[in-house]
Structure formats: structure tokens, C-alpha cells
Scaffold this motif. Sequence first.
Motif, PDB file in Angstrom:
ATOM      1  N   GLY A  35       1.320  -1.394  -0.452  1.00 56.11           N
ATOM      2  CA  GLY A  35       0.092  -0.051  -0.226  1.00 56.11           C
ATOM      3  C   GLY A  35       0.803   0.993  -0.286  1.00 56.11           C
ATOM      4  O   GLY A  35       2.151   0.795   0.002  1.00 56.11           O
ATOM      5  N   THR A  49      -4.449   0.646   0.308  1.00 57.62           N
ATOM      6  CA  THR A  49      -4.134  -0.364   0.194  1.00 57.62           C
ATOM      7  C   THR A  49      -5.109  -0.722  -1.526  1.00 57.62           C
ATOM      8  O   THR A  49      -4.860  -2.023  -1.806  1.00 57.62           O
ATOM      9  N   LEU A  91      -4.007  -3.108   9.935  1.00 52.84           N
ATOM     10  CA  LEU A  91      -2.833  -3.729   9.162  1.00 52.84           C
ATOM     11  C   LEU A  91      -1.281  -3.953  10.215  1.00 52.84           C
ATOM     12  O   LEU A  91      -1.896  -3.250  11.100  1.00 52.84           O
TER      13      LEU A  91
END
Length: 492
Positions: A35, A49, A91
Motif C-alpha cells: 500500500g 490498499t 494492518l
Amino acid sequence: MSDEAKKDGENFAAMFEAYEAGMQDNVRVGDKITGTVIAIDGASVFVGTGAKRDGVIEREELLDDKGELTVAVGDEIELYVVGTSGGELKLSKAMSGRGGFEMLEQAKANELPVEGKVLAQCKGGFNVQVMGKRAFCPMSQIDDRFVENAEEYVGQTLQFLIIKLEQGGRNLVVSRRELLGREKAAAMDKFQEEVKAGDVVEGTVKRLADFGAFIEVAPGVEGLAHISELSWGRVDNPADAVKVGDTLPVKLLDVSKGKKGGVKISLSVKQAQQDPWETAGDRFAAGDKVEGKVIRLADFGAFVEIAPGLEGLVHLSEMAHGRRIMKADEVVTPGQTVTVSIKDLDPVKRRISLSIKDAEGDPWGGVVEGLSVGAEVKGTVESFGKYGLFVTLFPGVTGLLPKSKLAQAPKERREELEKAKPGDEVSVFVDEIKPTERKITLGAGRSEESAEPRDWKKHTSAGRAPSQNGGHSGGMGLLGEKLAEAMARKKK
């Protein structure tokens, strides 16, 4: 609203719908994604993303050892999806939290790193808590280097790879070594792409060894600066030149394959600095008197460091006045600080000639003023040779007490002087001074017998008859008497 404005609105809506349709949203927990950092806010870093939902990672995970953020807006970053919350993807650099056997299987199958806390040391390794389960990490797998202090890992939260998963997660073995190896290989590739031999980069001293210092020149990339490359001066112990934690510029000398298949990086600390010989001529000149440290001894003299990286030679002939030096250790020892005079300096040939005796000055300069004939002085026995006793009166000034004068000394003093050993203090008399010849003759006093005036008449025959002229023959014998008689007759 005009028809044109209405048409523009419809076009924008169509474009937005097409954009959303092009975005994928089949991201699942455990997936590895690439990303782009789109925003940094407080404790969070937001990442685009490529899916309908953006991701967020805790800022703390992206800090380096100094607490500085390693990414900026626009940077690409590889992360793992560890969960979803409120329409966002959670994440992380590694899978963490509490997960089931399926998540562990997924992490093992995809070689995804998992987060684990080292709980305690156990037989052969460590107990590690991974996603709510107890795992085992062998001692050899906790790091990619030899473990000197196992306790330093206890309590740390680190990233691991799952290398064994059996019995529904009850037999769980993890390794950090493999993960470090993977990360270092990637970091090494990047380093080699950006840096070439001859470049000067900033590094941090990580650890010391007897043969040099290991310096980190990029995250996960370490090189070795050999002890000979730590300073322009002589270094016996790396700790004398650098310390763990020091940040300093280093020059990349070479990147080659190591003996065990890895990559070997050779570094130099001194070559990232200016060569001291380049400025030696500006800092020093012939005739200068400076202090230096004796570095090492040789058969022909001693090497003295007058500045870091600048060594000069004091030849044996330049070590002392008035006596012959056979070995350098008669005058100096390694590590000793001495005052020297620069006789000659050649930066091109990297040579410096030094003198200790010139720095001390000529000791004979004040001998005439300091000594007088007949004076009794104290000195130190230097040696006893075939010519007599050599006595040091001042540093660099030695006098000789000849054997003939020693024999005239009173018995008690003569015996005392004959028994004297080098280093003993003795009292002597100054009999003669020759400054131009640099010679001093010494005496030890005279005995009463040797002090009596010698009268040769005492040794003539006292019973001789006087000659005809009324005198004595003076011990000349019969021949003299006959000669005297002949001379008397001739006068008549």
C-alpha cells in the motif's frame, strides 16, 4: 440547475462508480498487501490498499531504534491484514492478537511473520506466546548471531516465522533467525543497489570484537571495520577508538561473498576522515619540540607517535648524550610519554626523524659553570672498564676515574670504589675539565704515601767519599769520581 451542470454531475457519478467497481475488496485477514502511505495522524498511519477500504497501522510499529518514523506520505510499504474494524483494514508488520489454528496454518503456509512475546528461558531455548498459544523457539533460532546473554531476550515482543505446527497447535515451534535472514537479504539487496565501493555513509557501532568493530550501515545491514581501519593512529583495543552506539561516517571498501555464503562488507572509519599526513607539513616543522608517545621499539630505535597517525623514528644515536645506546629499552619503554625534537619531516615519503637528545639540549653547555677543578662531586657509577671507572655526573655528562688515579686513593676509598656497581652513588674529585673534547678526568684523593714529595737524593749512596771539589759524587760511582779528577787537573 442547467442542463450542462446536470450532465457534468452525471458524468462524475459515472466515473466514481467506475472507480469503485475497479477497486477490489476481496482482502482477507492474513493477506500480505502493498500500500501507499496517504496520511500520518497522531498514533496512526493510514495506508491506501487499492481496495474499497483503506488500512491503518499503529505509528509505533514503524519507528526505528531511535524512535524516528521510517515512512512518509507517498511511500510504499508492505504489510499484513490482521483484522477489520469500523470499515477499515487493520494492518501490521506481523500477524498478532489471538487467533485460531486456521490463522496459524495460514501464517505457516504463506510464511507470514507472527508477533510473539518471549516469556521465559527454558531448556534449549525460550517459551514464546504467539497469538494466545505457547510456542517454543530454539536457542539457535532466537537470533542470527551467537547468543551471549539469553536473558536480554526475555520480555521482548519480537517477530517470528512458524517452522512447525502440529497437534492442533499444541506443538508450535517458531524461528526468528530465518526471518532476520530474509529481512537482511532484502536490506542487503537494496543497500547494494544504492551504495557502491568508495562511498562514505553513516553507520552505528553495534558491537566490538578483538579484531574490529561491527557497524550497521543500513537497517539490518552490518559491516566490519578491521582494527587497522578504526583510526590513523595505532589501535591495540577497538574500545580505545570507538564505542557501542557511536554514530560516525564510514567508507565502504568492499562488498564480497563470505565464506559461509553470505555477504561480507568491509568498512573503514579512518578513510572516511582526512589523512593526517596531508596536513602534517602545516602542523609541524623541523626544529619543533613536541610531546609524543612511544609506540613500539625496534633494533635500530623507537617509534614515537606525535599525533594520531603520525609516527616518527628516534634512532639509537639520537637517544642520549655522551653514551652509546645499544638497545632502545635502555632509554624508553612502550607507552612512555617523551619530549622529542623534529629533525626532519617528509610528508611525501611519510617519514619523520626525531631526537630525544636534541630536545633535552646539550648537557655540556653548562659544564664549565657547574664544575670546578678540585671540587668533590657525587655521581652514579656507569661502568668499570679497562681504562677505569666511568661515573655519570649529570644526565649526558660522564667522567673517567683512571685506574692510575684510583691506585693513589686511600686504601679504604680505593676498595669502596673498586667494589662499586653500576647505579651506585660515589664521591669523586674533579681533576681536569676539557669542554671542547667533552672529557672530564676524575680523581679519588691521594694516600699519604703517594702525597709525599719524591726526593731522588734519598736514594743515593750516603757513604760515598766527597769528591775533590768538596761535593759528593751524587751516586755516580767510580767513573764519576775519575771524571771529576781529570777535569780538575785540566784546570791547573
